[in-house]
Design a protein around this motif. Structure first.
Motif, PDB file in Angstrom:
ATOM      1  N   ASN A  67       0.828  -1.209   0.000  1.00 55.69           N
ATOM      2  CA  ASN A  67       0.000   0.000   0.000  1.00 55.69           C
ATOM      3  C   ASN A  67       0.862   1.259   0.000  1.00 55.69           C
ATOM      4  O   ASN A  67       0.544   2.247  -0.667  1.00 55.69           O
ATOM      5  N   TRP A 112      -9.033   6.693  -2.287  1.00 57.44           N
ATOM      6  CA  TRP A 112      -9.400   5.675  -1.317  1.00 57.44           C
ATOM      7  C   TRP A 112     -10.885   5.349  -1.291  1.00 57.44           C
ATOM      8  O   TRP A 112     -11.289   4.397  -0.613  1.00 57.44           O
ATOM      9  N   ASP A 133     -11.467   1.828  -2.474  1.00 57.11           N
ATOM     10  CA  ASP A 133     -10.921   0.892  -1.483  1.00 57.11           C
ATOM     11  C   ASP A 133     -11.874   0.736  -0.307  1.00 57.11           C
ATOM     12  O   ASP A 133     -12.086  -0.379   0.198  1.00 57.11           O
ATOM     13  N   THR A 163     -13.724  -2.805   0.580  1.00 58.89           N
ATOM     14  CA  THR A 163     -13.540  -3.393   1.914  1.00 58.89           C
ATOM     15  C   THR A 163     -14.879  -3.649   2.586  1.00 58.89           C
ATOM     16  O   THR A 163     -15.073  -4.670   3.251  1.00 58.89           O
ATOM     17  N   ASP A 188     -17.302   2.663   8.291  1.00 59.77           N
ATOM     18  CA  ASP A 188     -16.490   2.133   7.200  1.00 59.77           C
ATOM     19  C   ASP A 188     -16.752   0.665   6.891  1.00 59.77           C
ATOM     20  O   ASP A 188     -16.357   0.174   5.833  1.00 59.77           O
ATOM     21  N   LYS A 199      -3.194   2.975   7.018  1.00 56.54           N
ATOM     22  CA  LYS A 199      -3.834   1.679   6.807  1.00 56.54           C
ATOM     23  C   LYS A 199      -2.845   0.540   7.020  1.00 56.54           C
ATOM     24  O   LYS A 199      -3.181  -0.494   7.626  1.00 56.54           O
ATOM     25  N   ASP A 200      -1.615   0.670   6.521  1.00 56.24           N
ATOM     26  CA  ASP A 200      -0.611  -0.369   6.744  1.00 56.24           C
ATOM     27  C   ASP A 200      -0.273  -0.505   8.226  1.00 56.24           C
ATOM     28  O   ASP A 200      -0.013  -1.606   8.728  1.00 56.24           O
ATOM     29  N   SER A 245      -6.618  -0.064   9.228  1.00 57.12           N
ATOM     30  CA  SER A 245      -7.866   0.661   9.002  1.00 57.12           C
ATOM     31  C   SER A 245      -7.560   2.052   8.465  1.00 57.12           C
ATOM     32  O   SER A 245      -6.546   2.668   8.824  1.00 57.12           O
ATOM     33  N   THR A 246      -8.473   2.548   7.620  1.00 62.19           N
ATOM     34  CA  THR A 246      -8.341   3.918   7.111  1.00 62.19           C
ATOM     35  C   THR A 246      -9.030   4.939   8.022  1.00 62.19           C
ATOM     36  O   THR A 246      -8.902   6.141   7.813  1.00 62.19           O
TER      37      THR A 246
END
Length: 440
Positions: free
Chosen positions: A61, A272, A275, A279, A338, A401-402, A406-407
Motif C-alpha cells: 500500500n 481511497w 478501497d 472493503t 467504514d 492503513k498499513d 484501518s483507514t
C-alpha cells in the motif's frame, strides 16, 4: 442563463451579454469538458488499477501510494513553467501539446514491471500534464465575465464528476471484461483507454480553440466588443501583476493553503473511495465501480446548483466554506461506518457533494486578485501548492492503513483539515477576496 448584468453597465444589453456568453460556452466548453474528463479519468484509473496491479506486481500500500503521488511531484515541478509557457505560446498550441504528450505517457503504463517503472512513469505523466487545469482556468478568465465564472467553472469541473459517474463503471468493466484479452491484464487495457483518446483530443484542440476573443471568427465584431468590454469592466480594479507581484498580493498564499487542504480531501475521496467500498462489500471490480459513481453523481448535481447560487449571490468564500463543512461531515461519517455499506454510501454521497463541488467554486477566487501574466503564473502556483495535498493524502492514508489495518483514523484527520479550510475562508480572507462579484 439570462442573468441581469451588474454594475454601471446594468440595463444596457444584459440579454445580449447572456446570449454572447452562451454562444462562447457552447463553442468552447464541450471540448474543454471532454479534455478535463480524461485528465480526471487518469486519477480514477490509478485508484481502480490498484487491486489488479498490486496483485500482479506485488506492490505494498505504501509503494502504491508513493507511486500515485509521484504524478503530483512531476505536476508540481513543471506546473508554473508550463502555465507561463502557455501565456507566451498561446493556449491552443500548448494545451494540444499537453494532451498529446500526457496521452502517450499514460499509454506507456502498460509496460511497468517494477516499483521504479511505476514511479518514473507516474512522474512523467504528471510532468506532461502539468499546467493543464490551471491553463484552462486562466483561459476561461479571458473569455467569460466574472459574473458568469461560477457556472462556467462548475461546468468544467462537472467533467471530473462525470469521470467518476461514467469512468468508474467503465473502469470496472474494463478490469473485469478485458483482463487477459490480447495477452494484456485488465489494468493495462485501462491505461490504454485513458491515454490513446488524448491524442485525438489534442488534434481537436488545435482546430477548435482560439487564443483570444479577437481571434474568434465565429463572433461578430459587436459580440467581441461587448464581451471584451464586460471582462475589462470586471477587471478594472485588479492589478496586472508579474508572478512575484501576484505572490505578494494579500490573501494569495492563504487561498493557496486553503486549496491544499481541499485537495487533501479530494484525493482522499478519489484514491481511497473505491478501497473503502471494496472493503465494506467485498464486491467485484464492476460492482465497486458502479457504487463509486454515486459520490460523483452527487458532486455533479451540487456543482451545478452551487455554481448558479454563487453567481447569483457573489459570496464565493461562504459557499466554499459550507461545502468544506459538508465534506468534513462526510469524512467523519465514512470513518464511523467504514464497515457498513449503506451508511458508508450515504457518507460518501455527502462527501462527494461537498468536496467535489468545492473545487470549481474555489477557482472563482484567484481571479479577484490578479490578471495577465500574474494570473497565468499565479493560478498555476496556487494549483501547484494545492497539489501537495495529492502527495500527502495517498501516502498518509496508505501509511495509516498499513500501520493500523484501518483507514478510519486518516479519514477523521482529513475531516478536521476540511474544517480548518472552512474556518480560514470564513474568518481570515482579506477584503479583496470577500468582495461581492455582483457589486462589481
Amino acid at each position: 442563463m439570462a442573468i441581469a448584468t451588474a454594475g454601471p453597465l446594468a440595463g444596457t444589453d444584459s440579454l445580449t451579454e447572456a446570449s454572447v456568453v452562451r454562444k462562447v460556452a457552447w463553442r468552447l466548453m464541450p471540448l474543454i469538458m471532454i479534455c478535463y474528463l480524461f485528465a480526471f479519468f487518469d486519477r480514477i484509473n490509478i485508484s481502480f488499477a490498484k487491486f489488479q496491479l498490486q496483485s500482479d506486481l506485488g506492490f505494498s500500500n505504501v509503494a502504491y501510494g508513493l507511486g500515485a503521488s509521484m504524478f503530483v511531484v512531476g505536476y508540481v515541478i513543471f506546473e508554473v513553467p508550463s502555465n507561463l509557457a502557455l501565456y507566451r505560446v498561446g493556449a491552443r498550441r500548448w494545451i494540444a501539446r499537453i494532451m498529446i504528450s500526457w496521452g502517450i505517457a499514460t499509454a506507456l503504463m502498460i509496460f511497468i514491471r517494477t516499483e521504479w517503472h511505476f514511479y518514473v512513469l507516474r512522474f512523467l505523466i504528471g510532468a506532461m500534464e502539468a499546467g493543464f487545469a490551471p491553463g484552462i482556468l486562466y483561459y476561461l478568465t479571458l473569455w467569460f465575465p466574472a459574473s458568469f465564472r461560477g457556472r462556467v467553472t462548475s461546468f468544467m469541473f462537472v467533467a471530473s464528476a462525470f469521470a467518476g459517474i461514467v469512468g468508474a463503471p467503465v473502469a470496472g468493466l474494463i478490469l473485469g471484461g478485458l483482463n487477459g484479452v490480447g495477452g494484456l491484464a485488465g489494468w493495462q487495457w485501462l491505461f490504454l483507454a485513458g491515454g490513446l483518446p488524448c491524442l485525438i483530443l489534442g488534434a481537436l484542440v488545435l482546430t477548435r480553440l482560439e487564443d483570444r476573443i479577437s481571434d474568434a471568427r465565429w463572433l461578430s465584431a459587436q459580440e467581441k466588443d461587448l464581451l471584451s468590454s464586460r471582462i475589462a469592466h470586471h477587471n478594472r480594479d485588479i492589478g496586472d501583476h508579474s508572478l512575484w507581484g501576484a505572490i505578494k498580493q494579500p490573501g494569495f498564499l492563504l487561498i493557496a493553503f486553503v486549496y491544499f487542504l481541499l485537495q487533501v480531501g479530494s484525493y482522499g475521496l478519489n484514491f481511497w473511495g473505491p478501497d473503502l467500498i471494496k472493503t465494506a462489500t467485498g464486491g467485484t471490480a464492476a460492482s465497486v465501480g458502479f457504487l463509486t459513481a454515486i459520490p460523483y453523481i452527487c458532486g455533479a448535481i451540487s456543482m451545478v446548483v452551487i455554481g448558479r447560487l454563487s453567481d447569483a449571490s457573489g459570496e464565493r468564500p461562504k459557499f466554499v466554506a459550507a461545502l468544506a463543512v459538508a465534506a468534513a461531515i462526510g469524512f467523519f461519517l465514512a470513518g464511523l461506518f467504514d464497515k457498513q455499506i449503506v451508511p458508508l454510501m450515504i457518507a460518501l454521497a455527502l462527501l462527494g457533494s461537498g468536496i467535489v463541488a468545492s473545487i470549481p467554486t474555489f477557482w472563482t477566487l484567484p481571479a479577484k486578485l490578479v490578471t495577465g501574466v500574474g494570473a497565468a503564473g499565479g493560478i498555476a502556483l496556487i494549483n501547484t501548492l494545492g497539489q501537495f495535498g495529492g502527495i500527502v493524502s495517498p501516502v498518509m492514508v496508505g501509511w495509516v492503513k498499513d500501520l493500523t489495518g484501518s483507514t478510519t483514523p486518516a479519514l477523521y484527520g482529513i475531516g478536521c483539515l476540511c474544517l480548518v479550510a472552512a474556518g480560514l475562508l470564513l474568518f481570515a480572507m482579506p477584503e479583496s477576496l470577500r468582495r461581492n462579484d455582483r457589486s462589481v
